[in-house]
Design an enzyme around this catalytic site. Sequence first.
Site, mmCIF file in Angstrom:
data_model
loop_
_atom_site.group_PDB
_atom_site.id
_atom_site.type_symbol
_atom_site.label_atom_id
_atom_site.label_comp_id
_atom_site.label_asym_id
_atom_site.label_seq_id
_atom_site.Cartn_x
_atom_site.Cartn_y
_atom_site.Cartn_z
ATOM 1 N N PHE A 149 0.802 -1.229 0.000
ATOM 2 C CA PHE A 149 0.000 0.000 0.000
ATOM 3 C C PHE A 149 0.834 1.279 0.000
ATOM 4 O O PHE A 149 0.350 2.345 -0.356
ATOM 5 C CB PHE A 149 -0.950 0.011 1.219
ATOM 6 C CG PHE A 149 -0.277 0.448 2.502
ATOM 7 C CD1 PHE A 149 -0.087 1.802 2.782
ATOM 8 C CD2 PHE A 149 0.188 -0.479 3.421
ATOM 9 C CE1 PHE A 149 0.541 2.209 3.959
ATOM 10 C CE2 PHE A 149 0.821 -0.086 4.581
ATOM 11 C CZ PHE A 149 1.004 1.266 4.855
ATOM 12 N N LYS A 173 -1.433 -6.825 -9.440
ATOM 13 C CA LYS A 173 -2.434 -6.659 -8.383
ATOM 14 C C LYS A 173 -1.979 -5.552 -7.438
ATOM 15 O O LYS A 173 -1.003 -5.721 -6.697
ATOM 16 C CB LYS A 173 -2.603 -7.960 -7.582
ATOM 17 C CG LYS A 173 -3.810 -7.867 -6.651
ATOM 18 C CD LYS A 173 -3.833 -8.953 -5.598
ATOM 19 C CE LYS A 173 -3.050 -8.606 -4.373
ATOM 20 N NZ LYS A 173 -3.507 -7.411 -3.640
ATOM 21 N N GLU A 176 -5.130 -3.791 -2.067
ATOM 22 C CA GLU A 176 -6.574 -3.557 -1.978
ATOM 23 C C GLU A 176 -6.884 -2.288 -1.182
ATOM 24 O O GLU A 176 -7.998 -1.787 -1.210
ATOM 25 C CB GLU A 176 -7.273 -4.775 -1.362
ATOM 26 C CG GLU A 176 -6.879 -5.126 0.066
ATOM 27 C CD GLU A 176 -5.591 -5.953 0.177
ATOM 28 O OE1 GLU A 176 -4.729 -5.847 -0.716
ATOM 29 O OE2 GLU A 176 -5.453 -6.689 1.177
ATOM 30 N N ARG A 177 -5.853 -1.757 -0.462
ATOM 31 C CA ARG A 177 -6.105 -0.548 0.339
ATOM 32 C C ARG A 177 -5.948 0.732 -0.475
ATOM 33 O O ARG A 177 -6.439 1.780 -0.103
ATOM 34 C CB ARG A 177 -5.165 -0.536 1.544
ATOM 35 C CG ARG A 177 -5.585 -1.586 2.570
ATOM 36 C CD ARG A 177 -4.794 -1.505 3.817
ATOM 37 N NE ARG A 177 -3.584 -2.295 3.744
ATOM 38 C CZ ARG A 177 -2.704 -2.394 4.722
ATOM 39 N NH1 ARG A 177 -2.895 -1.716 5.847
ATOM 40 N NH2 ARG A 177 -1.639 -3.151 4.609
ATOM 41 N N SER A 226 5.070 -7.060 3.491
ATOM 42 C CA SER A 226 5.634 -7.409 4.794
ATOM 43 C C SER A 226 6.429 -8.715 4.698
ATOM 44 O O SER A 226 6.201 -9.528 3.786
ATOM 45 C CB SER A 226 4.496 -7.570 5.797
ATOM 46 O OG SER A 226 3.572 -8.511 5.290
ATOM 47 N N CYS A 281 9.696 1.543 3.537
ATOM 48 C CA CYS A 281 10.579 0.423 3.877
ATOM 49 C C CYS A 281 11.999 0.929 4.107
ATOM 50 O O CYS A 281 12.831 0.196 4.631
ATOM 51 C CB CYS A 281 10.551 -0.641 2.797
ATOM 52 S SG CYS A 281 11.272 -0.063 1.280
ATOM 53 N N GLU A 378 9.193 -4.408 13.338
ATOM 54 C CA GLU A 378 8.827 -3.330 12.417
ATOM 55 C C GLU A 378 7.524 -2.698 12.891
ATOM 56 O O GLU A 378 6.502 -3.387 13.006
ATOM 57 C CB GLU A 378 8.651 -3.876 10.988
ATOM 58 C CG GLU A 378 8.292 -2.774 10.003
ATOM 59 C CD GLU A 378 8.112 -3.245 8.559
ATOM 60 O OE1 GLU A 378 7.508 -4.312 8.350
ATOM 61 O OE2 GLU A 378 8.572 -2.538 7.653
HETATM 62 P P1 NAD Z 1 1.269 -6.701 2.999
HETATM 63 O O1 NAD Z 1 2.267 -7.786 3.129
HETATM 64 O O2 NAD Z 1 0.145 -6.656 3.949
HETATM 65 O O3 NAD Z 1 0.601 -6.727 1.536
HETATM 66 C C1 NAD Z 1 1.353 -6.620 0.350
HETATM 67 C C2 NAD Z 1 0.578 -7.205 -0.817
HETATM 68 O O4 NAD Z 1 0.479 -8.616 -0.668
HETATM 69 C C3 NAD Z 1 -0.850 -6.713 -0.944
HETATM 70 O O5 NAD Z 1 -1.146 -6.631 -2.314
HETATM 71 C C4 NAD Z 1 -1.680 -7.811 -0.269
HETATM 72 O O6 NAD Z 1 -2.960 -7.915 -0.817
HETATM 73 C C5 NAD Z 1 -0.865 -9.044 -0.563
HETATM 74 N N1 NAD Z 1 -0.799 -10.050 0.511
HETATM 75 C C6 NAD Z 1 -0.918 -9.882 1.838
HETATM 76 N N2 NAD Z 1 -0.667 -11.033 2.481
HETATM 77 C C7 NAD Z 1 -0.382 -11.951 1.539
HETATM 78 C C8 NAD Z 1 -0.042 -13.335 1.565
HETATM 79 N N3 NAD Z 1 0.064 -14.014 2.714
HETATM 80 N N4 NAD Z 1 0.186 -13.976 0.402
HETATM 81 C C9 NAD Z 1 0.115 -13.312 -0.760
HETATM 82 N N5 NAD Z 1 -0.200 -11.997 -0.855
HETATM 83 C C10 NAD Z 1 -0.448 -11.336 0.281
HETATM 84 O O7 NAD Z 1 2.107 -5.330 3.032
HETATM 85 P P2 NAD Z 1 1.545 -3.835 3.149
HETATM 86 O O8 NAD Z 1 1.030 -3.604 4.527
HETATM 87 O O9 NAD Z 1 0.684 -3.518 2.004
HETATM 88 O O10 NAD Z 1 2.911 -3.010 2.959
HETATM 89 C C11 NAD Z 1 3.756 -2.665 4.019
HETATM 90 C C12 NAD Z 1 4.904 -3.646 4.138
HETATM 91 O O11 NAD Z 1 5.640 -3.692 2.930
HETATM 92 C C13 NAD Z 1 5.912 -3.228 5.205
HETATM 93 O O12 NAD Z 1 6.312 -4.380 5.907
HETATM 94 C C14 NAD Z 1 7.056 -2.639 4.409
HETATM 95 O O13 NAD Z 1 8.308 -2.690 5.057
HETATM 96 C C15 NAD Z 1 7.036 -3.511 3.191
HETATM 97 N N6 NAD Z 1 7.668 -2.860 2.060
HETATM 98 C C16 NAD Z 1 8.896 -3.325 1.675
HETATM 99 C C17 NAD Z 1 9.557 -2.724 0.622
HETATM 100 C C18 NAD Z 1 10.912 -3.195 0.204
HETATM 101 O O14 NAD Z 1 11.399 -2.764 -0.825
HETATM 102 N N7 NAD Z 1 11.555 -4.070 0.951
HETATM 103 C C19 NAD Z 1 8.961 -1.648 -0.050
HETATM 104 C C20 NAD Z 1 7.702 -1.217 0.368
HETATM 105 C C21 NAD Z 1 7.062 -1.832 1.428
#
Ligand code: NAD
Length: 485
Positions: A149, A173, A176-177, A226, A281, A378
Site C-alpha cells: 500500500f 495486483k 486492496e487498500r 511485509s 521500507c 517493524e
Molecule cells: P502486505 O504484506 O500486507 O501486503 C502486500 C501485498 O500482498 C498486498 O497486495 C496484499 O494484498 C498481498 N498479501 C498480503 N498477504 C499476503 C499473503 N500471505 N500472500 C500473498 N499476498 C499477500 O504489506 P503492506 O502492509 O501492504 O505493505 C507494508 C509492508 O511492505 C511493510 O512491511 C514494508 O516494510 C514492506 N515494504 C517493503 C519494501 C521493500 O522494498 N523491501 C517496499 C515497500 C514496502
Amino acid sequence: MQDVFHYWGGEWRKPLGTLVLPVHDPAREEIVGQVICAGNDEVDAAVETAHAAFRSWRLTPVTDRVQPLFRLKALLERDFEALARTITLECGKTLAESRGEIRRAIENVETACGMPYLLQSGFNEGIASGIDEFSIRQPMGVAAILCPFNFPGMIPFWFLPYAIGVGATVVLKPSERVPLTMQMLMQIMQESGFPPGVVNVINGGRSVSEALIAHPLVKTVSFVGSSNAARAVYAQAASLGKRVQCQGGAKNPVVILPDADLDSSTAVIADSAFGCAGQRCLAASVAVLVGEARRTFGDALREAAATRKTGNGFDEVQMGPVISSASRERIHGLLSSIENEGGRLSVDGRKHSLDKGYFVKPTIVEDLSETSELLRTEIFGPVLTIVEKPDIEAALDFVNSGAYGNMACLFTRSGDAARRFRNEAEVGNVGINVGVAAPMSFFPFSGARESFFGDLHGQGKDAVRFFTNEKVVVERWPKEWSRKF
Ligand code: NAD
C-alpha cells in the site's frame, strides 16, 4: 466515491465477486472508493489474456516495444499532478511525497526505454576452431506483480516497464487498500498504446495473490510487502517451480557518530523517520547514537519530532496520517507494550489535538531494553527508537544483529568510518550522510536477510535479468560444408 474495475485484454471489466472492501481517505476517515475482489474465474481470464498476448508481444521488435513506454513517460508527465493528488487522497502522504513517488516511477519508465541496450548480451567469436558462442535473453512469460500500500504509484514501476520492455506480459495486483492510483495509471497505460493483453490489472487481497501465483501460465512472481507475506509468497511460488523475487519488511538503523553535522544530519534523519508517516521500507527506525552523540543528537531529534507539522497531506504539512484505523491501533498497541517493557516515550505521538484522521504524531522511544523483541519489531509508523553505543564496533554489531537487512545509514565526517561501515553493514542499501538510501532506477532496489527473498531485485538490469531467461547458443560452421564464393 469511485468504483474500481479490473482491466484485461484492453478493456475495463466490471467485477463479479462478492467480497467488497472500502478504500479510505486516511486523513478524513471517509470512504472514497470500493474494491470488489476478483474470483478465480476473473484471475484465470486475466492470465489467459496475458498469455495470449505474450505470443505476439515477445516477437515484436524491441525497438517497437519501447514506443508505448516513451508515450507512457510523456503521459505520466502530463498527468503528474493528478496522480500525486490521487496518491495523497488514498494513501495519506503529503503532496510533496506523492510527487517524489511519481518522479521515481517515471525514472523507471525512462530507464526501461533503453531496453534495446539493456537486452544486449555477450558474443564470443571463435571459442574453438570455427565455433562461436553467444547468449540471448528471452522473456519468461506472464509476470505476476503484487504490490503493497505504501507506494501505490512507484513500486509497480520497479517491475512493470522492464517486464513489458523485455517482451513479457503483466498481470498486476495493487494493494486492496490503495487501488485508485493503479486505476488511474492503467487509464494512462491504455492511452499509451500497449497492445491489448500486454498490461492487465486485477484487484483483491491475499486470495487473489495466491490464485495468481498458483496459475500455471504465470511464470514469474514479483512481490513487495511485509516479511511474513514475502516468505509465504516465496514458498508458494518456489514450490511451484516459479521464478520469484520478494521484497519484505524492514527495521532500519541509522548510526550517528559524534563528528556528524548536527543540523543537516538531524533534518535528514527526521525526514527519514517521520516522512510518509514512517511507512517507508527505507524509514529510519532506530537511531544509534555513538559516544558523545547521545547528548547533542538526543536533544535535536526530540525537538525535530515534537515540532514536526502533522495534518492532511493536501495542506502545508510535513507528515500525513497512517494508512488505516487498524494501523493506528496496532502502533498504539506496540507503544503501550514498549512502555510495559520499561521503554519511555520521550515524545509521545499518541497525544494530539487532530480530531479526525488516522494520525499518530512523531514519537521517540528511549530506554528500551536491548533484549526486547520490540527493538527489532517493524512498527511501520512515525516512531524512532534511540539506543546508545560506546563505539562504531558496538554500533555495527547492533546493525548486524537484527533480522532485517533493508537499509543502514551512517552519519559522520570521517571517510575511514564510512568506508568501514559500507563494507561491514549486512544490508541491501547503505546510506552515508543520507537518510533514505533509495536506489535510482538504474540500480537494483536491494535488500538482504528477512528484507529480501530471492536473488534478482527490481529496477534496472536486475529486473531485465529477472524477467528473461538467458539462452546460450554454441554454433559450429565447418569450413568444408560451405561452398567457395
Ligand atoms: P502486505 O504484506 O500486507 O501486503 C502486500 C501485498 O500482498 C498486498 O497486495 C496484499 O494484498 C498481498 N498479501 C498480503 N498477504 C499476503 C499473503 N500471505 N500472500 C500473498 N499476498 C499477500 O504489506 P503492506 O502492509 O501492504 O505493505 C507494508 C509492508 O511492505 C511493510 O512491511 C514494508 O516494510 C514492506 N515494504 C517493503 C519494501 C521493500 O522494498 N523491501 C517496499 C515497500 C514496502
